[in-house]
Write an enzyme that holds these catalytic residues in place. Structure first.
Site, short mmCIF file in Angstrom:
data_model
loop_
_atom_site.label_atom_id
_atom_site.label_comp_id
_atom_site.label_asym_id
_atom_site.label_seq_id
_atom_site.Cartn_x
_atom_site.Cartn_y
_atom_site.Cartn_z
N PHE A 119 0.81 -1.23 0.00
CA PHE A 119 0.00 0.00 0.00
C PHE A 119 0.84 1.27 0.00
CE2 PHE A 119 0.47 -1.35 4.46
CZ PHE A 119 1.04 -0.21 5.02
N THR A 124 -7.78 1.57 12.79
CA THR A 124 -7.29 2.03 11.49
C THR A 124 -8.38 1.96 10.43
OG1 THR A 124 -5.08 1.28 12.08
CG2 THR A 124 -5.50 1.68 9.75
N ARG A 134 -12.14 8.33 13.57
CA ARG A 134 -12.26 7.57 12.32
C ARG A 134 -13.68 7.10 12.07
NH1 ARG A 134 -6.47 4.83 13.27
NH2 ARG A 134 -5.24 6.23 11.94
N ASN A 143 -8.37 7.47 6.10
CA ASN A 143 -8.83 7.24 7.47
C ASN A 143 -8.62 8.41 8.42
OD1 ASN A 143 -6.10 6.98 7.87
ND2 ASN A 143 -6.18 4.91 8.69
N HIS A 162 -3.53 10.35 11.58
CA HIS A 162 -2.37 9.51 11.93
C HIS A 162 -1.98 9.86 13.35
CE1 HIS A 162 1.69 7.75 11.82
NE2 HIS A 162 2.03 8.83 12.51
#
Length: 143
Positions: free
Chosen positions: A59, A93, A104, A114, A117
């Site tokens: 990813f 996540t 989230r 999302n 961080h």
């Protein structure tokens, strides 16, 4: 309990939704103090460097492309158990797995976009803070 600092990034999807203030309010209501903050448009090099730990993951390129797709808000949060507290506020996540009322669950649409961080431990917090901020940019909140 230890006073800690942690790095938080409000990602391009959440910045585009204009929910920076709502997220900041959640930090403050949880007892976290913002001791440094800036809005930035990350370069590809900055995003690749920040997420270098994921370079070999499938990813990685999509993550970097997403993180440079628009401006981000980068902040340092300080408080008792700031790392765990911020991670609890963020939620899982994958927003589908995130508890109701977490950042989230409320603002993210997918595991890729999302919303936020947060540092995952004291060592990474120190590294991540130093990646974006000089020590003289951190403003202790003593009042």
């Amino acid at each position: 309990m230890a006073v800690e600092r942690t790095l938080s990034i409000i990602k391009p999807d959440a910045v585009a939704k204009n929910v920076i203030g709502e997220i900041y309010s959640r930090f403050e209501k949880a007892g976290l103090r913002i001791v440094a903050a800036k809005m930035a448009q990350l370069s590809r090099e900055q995003a690749e460097g920040f997420y270098a730990v994921h370079r070999e993951r499938p990813f990685f390129n999509d993550l970097v492309s997403f993180m440079i797709s628009g401006p981000v808000m980068i902040q340092v949060l300080e408080g008792e158990n700031a790392i765990a507290k911020n991670r609890e506020l963020m939620g899982a996540t994958n927003p589908r797995d995130a508890a109701p009322g977490t950042i989230r669950a409320d603002f993210a649409v997918s595991i890729d976009e999302n919303a936020v961080h947060g540092s995952d431990g004291p060592e990474t917090a120190a590294q991540e803070i130093a990646y974006f901020f000089e020590s003289d940019e951190l403003c202790p909140r003593t009042r």
